[in-house]
Design an enzyme around this catalytic site. Structure first.
Site, PDB file in Angstrom:
ATOM      1  N   GLU A  11       0.851  -1.185   0.000  1.00  0.00           N
ATOM      2  CA  GLU A  11       0.000   0.000   0.000  1.00  0.00           C
ATOM      3  C   GLU A  11       0.897   1.248   0.000  1.00  0.00           C
ATOM      4  OE1 GLU A  11      -3.172  -0.072  -0.289  1.00  0.00           O
ATOM      5  OE2 GLU A  11      -3.799  -2.080   0.337  1.00  0.00           O
ATOM      6  N   ASP A  27     -18.003  -9.630  -9.777  1.00  0.00           N
ATOM      7  CA  ASP A  27     -18.029  -8.958  -8.473  1.00  0.00           C
ATOM      8  C   ASP A  27     -17.396  -7.572  -8.563  1.00  0.00           C
ATOM      9  OD1 ASP A  27     -18.867  -9.158  -5.751  1.00  0.00           O
ATOM     10  OD2 ASP A  27     -16.768  -9.332  -5.163  1.00  0.00           O
TER      11      ASP A  27
END
Length: 209
Positions: A123, A148
């Site tokens: 991240e 999805d």
């Protein structure tokens, strides 16, 4: 007279010896150069073969995910090119552990331990990349993952149902890519730029037609 003849013979012997030495050196040099250039040629051949295999693997991946991405575009107006580009970036062309073992192409997070796995991820936080743990959804197939992903674009997040509406309403892949970054889909500050680059490099915009 005899001395001159002996000297002449010695000179001839010396010349012949020198010629043989030069011939042997030339042969060794020829063998060395032949071996050297063969190694270069063989290395180039191997590298070209690897590049060709890499191109083929990438095209195979695109062809595998493109049909479902186009089906989602036709039904819900989510750019197929952006969906494919996201799958490429997020899954490293389908080779990441998350994609290859758990069929999650987009790094979509999960909360239910029954259908999710905790894995290591990167991240971009406070101006630098860090390695952390995250819980990610598990799917039965790449097709389910794409469906999805589209559902996420349409329904947004738990805290903001309209979070990705700008992506759905985008008129082209550039707008959609930039909207994804603005909506906070990824922490990478160059996310939109990378998506657009992948789309243009592999001509994924053709799947939007």
């Amino acid at each position: 007279m005899a001395k001159r003849k002996r000297k002449a013979r010695k000179r001839k012997s010396g010349v012949r010896l020198l010629i043989w030495v030069l011939v042997i050196i030339a042969l060794f040099l020829g063998v060395y150069l032949a071996h050297h250039y063969y190694r270069i040629w063989n290395q180039q051949r191997i590298e070209e073969q690897m590049r060709r295999q890499d191109r083929q693997a990438k095209q195979t991946f695109i062809k595998q995910v493109a049909p479902e991405a186009q089906a989602m575009q036709n039904s819900y107006h989510v750019c197929a090119s952006v969906t494919i580009a996201q799958a490429i970036l997020e899954s490293q062309w389908g080779t990441s552990q998350l994609a290859s073992q758990y069929h999650n192409l987009f790094g979509i997070k999960g909360t239910d331990p029954a259908n999710s796995k905790i894995l290591t991820t990167k991240e971009y936080i406070n101006g630098r990349w860090i390695v952390t743990k995250g819980r990610f959804r598990v799917y039965d197939s790449w097709s389910d993952s794409i469906k999805d992903h589209t559902k996420l674009m349409l329904n947004g997040t738990d805290t903001n149902k309209d979070n990705y509406q700008a992506v759905v309403q985008a008129k082209n892949y550039r707008e959609a890519a930039q909207a994804l970054q603005k909506c906070g889909y990824a922490t990478d500050p160059d996310y939109a730029k990378k998506l657009i680059s992948v789309i243009q490099t592999y001509k994924l915009y053709n799947y939007d037609k």
